[in-house]
Design a protein around this motif. Sequence first.
Motif, PDB file in Angstrom:
ATOM      1  N   GLY A 132       0.799  -1.211   0.000  1.00 44.27           N
ATOM      2  CA  GLY A 132       0.000   0.000   0.000  1.00 44.27           C
ATOM      3  C   GLY A 132       0.830   1.258   0.000  1.00 44.27           C
ATOM      4  O   GLY A 132       2.060   1.232  -0.124  1.00 44.27           O
ATOM      5  N   ARG A 133       0.136   2.360   0.143  1.00 40.51           N
ATOM      6  CA  ARG A 133       0.746   3.681   0.124  1.00 40.51           C
ATOM      7  C   ARG A 133       0.842   4.194   1.559  1.00 40.51           C
ATOM      8  O   ARG A 133      -0.103   4.059   2.345  1.00 40.51           O
ATOM      9  CB  ARG A 133      -0.115   4.623  -0.721  1.00 40.51           C
ATOM     10  CG  ARG A 133       0.577   5.899  -1.164  1.00 40.51           C
ATOM     11  CD  ARG A 133       1.564   5.642  -2.258  1.00 40.51           C
ATOM     12  NE  ARG A 133       2.199   6.883  -2.712  1.00 40.51           N
ATOM     13  CZ  ARG A 133       3.357   6.923  -3.336  1.00 40.51           C
ATOM     14  NH1 ARG A 133       4.020   5.815  -3.565  1.00 40.51           N
ATOM     15  NH2 ARG A 133       3.871   8.063  -3.732  1.00 40.51           N
ATOM     16  N   PHE A 134       1.993   4.798   1.890  1.00 36.86           N
ATOM     17  CA  PHE A 134       2.241   5.285   3.243  1.00 36.86           C
ATOM     18  C   PHE A 134       2.822   6.695   3.179  1.00 36.86           C
ATOM     19  O   PHE A 134       3.343   7.126   2.151  1.00 36.86           O
ATOM     20  CB  PHE A 134       3.203   4.347   3.983  1.00 36.86           C
ATOM     21  CG  PHE A 134       2.634   2.979   4.226  1.00 36.86           C
ATOM     22  CD1 PHE A 134       2.048   2.653   5.436  1.00 36.86           C
ATOM     23  CD2 PHE A 134       2.659   2.020   3.225  1.00 36.86           C
ATOM     24  CE1 PHE A 134       1.506   1.400   5.651  1.00 36.86           C
ATOM     25  CE2 PHE A 134       2.115   0.755   3.421  1.00 36.86           C
ATOM     26  CZ  PHE A 134       1.537   0.452   4.651  1.00 36.86           C
ATOM     27  N   ARG A 135       2.748   7.403   4.307  1.00 33.37           N
ATOM     28  CA  ARG A 135       3.284   8.763   4.406  1.00 33.37           C
ATOM     29  C   ARG A 135       4.226   8.860   5.599  1.00 33.37           C
ATOM     30  O   ARG A 135       3.978   8.268   6.658  1.00 33.37           O
ATOM     31  CB  ARG A 135       2.144   9.776   4.579  1.00 33.37           C
ATOM     32  CG  ARG A 135       2.642  11.232   4.617  1.00 33.37           C
ATOM     33  CD  ARG A 135       1.480  12.206   4.827  1.00 33.37           C
ATOM     34  NE  ARG A 135       0.528  12.165   3.731  1.00 33.37           N
ATOM     35  CZ  ARG A 135       0.673  12.831   2.585  1.00 33.37           C
ATOM     36  NH1 ARG A 135       1.758  13.575   2.376  1.00 33.37           N
ATOM     37  NH2 ARG A 135      -0.243  12.747   1.640  1.00 33.37           N
ATOM     38  N   VAL A 136       5.327   9.603   5.432  1.00 34.88           N
ATOM     39  CA  VAL A 136       6.221   9.903   6.554  1.00 34.88           C
ATOM     40  C   VAL A 136       5.553  10.998   7.376  1.00 34.88           C
ATOM     41  O   VAL A 136       5.503  12.160   6.957  1.00 34.88           O
ATOM     42  CB  VAL A 136       7.605  10.363   6.058  1.00 34.88           C
ATOM     43  CG1 VAL A 136       8.509  10.682   7.250  1.00 34.88           C
ATOM     44  CG2 VAL A 136       8.247   9.300   5.171  1.00 34.88           C
ATOM     45  N   VAL A 137       5.030  10.639   8.552  1.00 31.89           N
ATOM     46  CA  VAL A 137       4.233  11.596   9.324  1.00 31.89           C
ATOM     47  C   VAL A 137       5.077  12.461  10.254  1.00 31.89           C
ATOM     48  O   VAL A 137       4.631  13.520  10.694  1.00 31.89           O
ATOM     49  CB  VAL A 137       3.117  10.887  10.129  1.00 31.89           C
ATOM     50  CG1 VAL A 137       2.121  10.242   9.177  1.00 31.89           C
ATOM     51  CG2 VAL A 137       3.674   9.850  11.088  1.00 31.89           C
ATOM     52  N   ALA A 149       8.388   8.137  11.361  1.00 31.51           N
ATOM     53  CA  ALA A 149       7.219   7.266  11.458  1.00 31.51           C
ATOM     54  C   ALA A 149       6.493   7.244  10.132  1.00 31.51           C
ATOM     55  O   ALA A 149       6.446   8.245   9.411  1.00 31.51           O
ATOM     56  CB  ALA A 149       6.273   7.732  12.559  1.00 31.51           C
ATOM     57  N   LEU A 150       5.931   6.079   9.818  1.00 35.22           N
ATOM     58  CA  LEU A 150       5.127   5.899   8.623  1.00 35.22           C
ATOM     59  C   LEU A 150       3.670   5.699   9.024  1.00 35.22           C
ATOM     60  O   LEU A 150       3.371   4.879   9.895  1.00 35.22           O
ATOM     61  CB  LEU A 150       5.599   4.671   7.831  1.00 35.22           C
ATOM     62  CG  LEU A 150       6.995   4.718   7.225  1.00 35.22           C
ATOM     63  CD1 LEU A 150       7.310   3.394   6.547  1.00 35.22           C
ATOM     64  CD2 LEU A 150       7.118   5.873   6.233  1.00 35.22           C
ATOM     65  N   GLY A 151       2.782   6.444   8.368  1.00 41.27           N
ATOM     66  CA  GLY A 151       1.358   6.288   8.591  1.00 41.27           C
ATOM     67  C   GLY A 151       0.697   5.778   7.329  1.00 41.27           C
ATOM     68  O   GLY A 151       1.074   6.155   6.215  1.00 41.27           O
ATOM     69  N   SER A 152      -0.272   4.905   7.479  1.00 46.28           N
ATOM     70  CA  SER A 152      -0.940   4.328   6.308  1.00 46.28           C
ATOM     71  C   SER A 152      -1.854   5.350   5.648  1.00 46.28           C
ATOM     72  O   SER A 152      -2.599   6.067   6.305  1.00 46.28           O
ATOM     73  CB  SER A 152      -1.735   3.083   6.706  1.00 46.28           C
ATOM     74  OG  SER A 152      -2.673   3.380   7.728  1.00 46.28           O
ATOM     75  N   VAL A 153      -1.768   5.415   4.329  1.00 45.43           N
ATOM     76  CA  VAL A 153      -2.636   6.267   3.521  1.00 45.43           C
ATOM     77  C   VAL A 153      -3.680   5.414   2.819  1.00 45.43           C
ATOM     78  O   VAL A 153      -4.876   5.686   2.858  1.00 45.43           O
ATOM     79  CB  VAL A 153      -1.816   7.067   2.479  1.00 45.43           C
ATOM     80  CG1 VAL A 153      -2.732   7.857   1.554  1.00 45.43           C
ATOM     81  CG2 VAL A 153      -0.842   8.005   3.181  1.00 45.43           C
ATOM     82  N   GLU A 154      -3.197   4.354   2.194  1.00 42.61           N
ATOM     83  CA  GLU A 154      -4.086   3.439   1.487  1.00 42.61           C
ATOM     84  C   GLU A 154      -3.407   2.079   1.470  1.00 42.61           C
ATOM     85  O   GLU A 154      -2.563   1.813   0.625  1.00 42.61           O
ATOM     86  CB  GLU A 154      -4.362   3.935   0.069  1.00 42.61           C
ATOM     87  CG  GLU A 154      -5.435   3.150  -0.656  1.00 42.61           C
ATOM     88  CD  GLU A 154      -5.790   3.757  -2.005  1.00 42.61           C
ATOM     89  OE1 GLU A 154      -6.944   3.624  -2.415  1.00 42.61           O
ATOM     90  OE2 GLU A 154      -4.896   4.359  -2.634  1.00 42.61           O
ATOM     91  N   SER A 155      -3.779   1.209   2.410  1.00 44.10           N
ATOM     92  CA  SER A 155      -3.127  -0.083   2.575  1.00 44.10           C
ATOM     93  C   SER A 155      -4.138  -1.205   2.436  1.00 44.10           C
ATOM     94  O   SER A 155      -5.304  -1.050   2.796  1.00 44.10           O
ATOM     95  CB  SER A 155      -2.451  -0.168   3.952  1.00 44.10           C
ATOM     96  OG  SER A 155      -1.977  -1.468   4.213  1.00 44.10           O
ATOM     97  N   SER A 156      -3.669  -2.343   1.934  1.00 46.95           N
ATOM     98  CA  SER A 156      -4.547  -3.500   1.811  1.00 46.95           C
ATOM     99  C   SER A 156      -4.428  -4.430   3.012  1.00 46.95           C
ATOM    100  O   SER A 156      -5.153  -5.417   3.102  1.00 46.95           O
ATOM    101  CB  SER A 156      -4.200  -4.286   0.543  1.00 46.95           C
ATOM    102  OG  SER A 156      -2.865  -4.771   0.612  1.00 46.95           O
TER     103      SER A 156
END
Length: 220
Positions: A132-137, A149-156
């Motif tokens: 999926g897609r993640f963001r460095v928060v 830290a990585l936060g989920s943006v669009e994950s399966s």
Amino acid sequence: MSHERGATPEQQPVDYAAVGATQAGDLLQYPPEGFVPVADQIRLGSGVERFRASSSQLFNWIAQRHAGVTVSDVHVPAGDSYIGIRYDDDGTPLEQVRSTGERRFGEDGVPEVSAGATLTLSGHAGGVAISGRFRVVFVIEESHRSGFALGSVESSSFSGEQSFVIEHRDDDSVWFVFRAFSRPLGLSTRLVPALHRRALTGLATAYLRAMSPAWSTPGA
């Protein structure tokens, strides 16, 4: 996950509310409602050189890559486009950290970790499928502490946040600390919470092994 109409993953923030909560001191006791927490750590060595070397590896995605996860499609936002959140040991939000849009690249040409960057993760770590897609928060760059830290943006696979931090402590030891909270998106782990907790523990172990100098073979 539902998106705002017309929003792309780069424009979308994250798909959970407690951004930055991996740094809350009481994460294990009081995780965000509906999320399962995990925290683990491993000693990497000692001294400032070990701290600097480990920090450089971390910012070049070594924890992910050596755990068996591919990092691709890294997009660094231009300008002051994202504000990250950090917490102190009491769970109080600290000053917000704004992305400057500065681009740094590893030897393979892939952008290093940068606040607000989005990226695609794919693969298996500790038996856990990550896709999926993640963001460095948030990003930490201090004299004795570095990480992100990585936060989920669009994950399966799961929704939540993972933090990866290198600490140079007062006794001169250097540690890698992994903390996360997540809720499963797969049917089996939603129905059996213990399976998700076990998966998170396996994921933590995979990341710790990936950063440890004792494990010389990536993904071993």
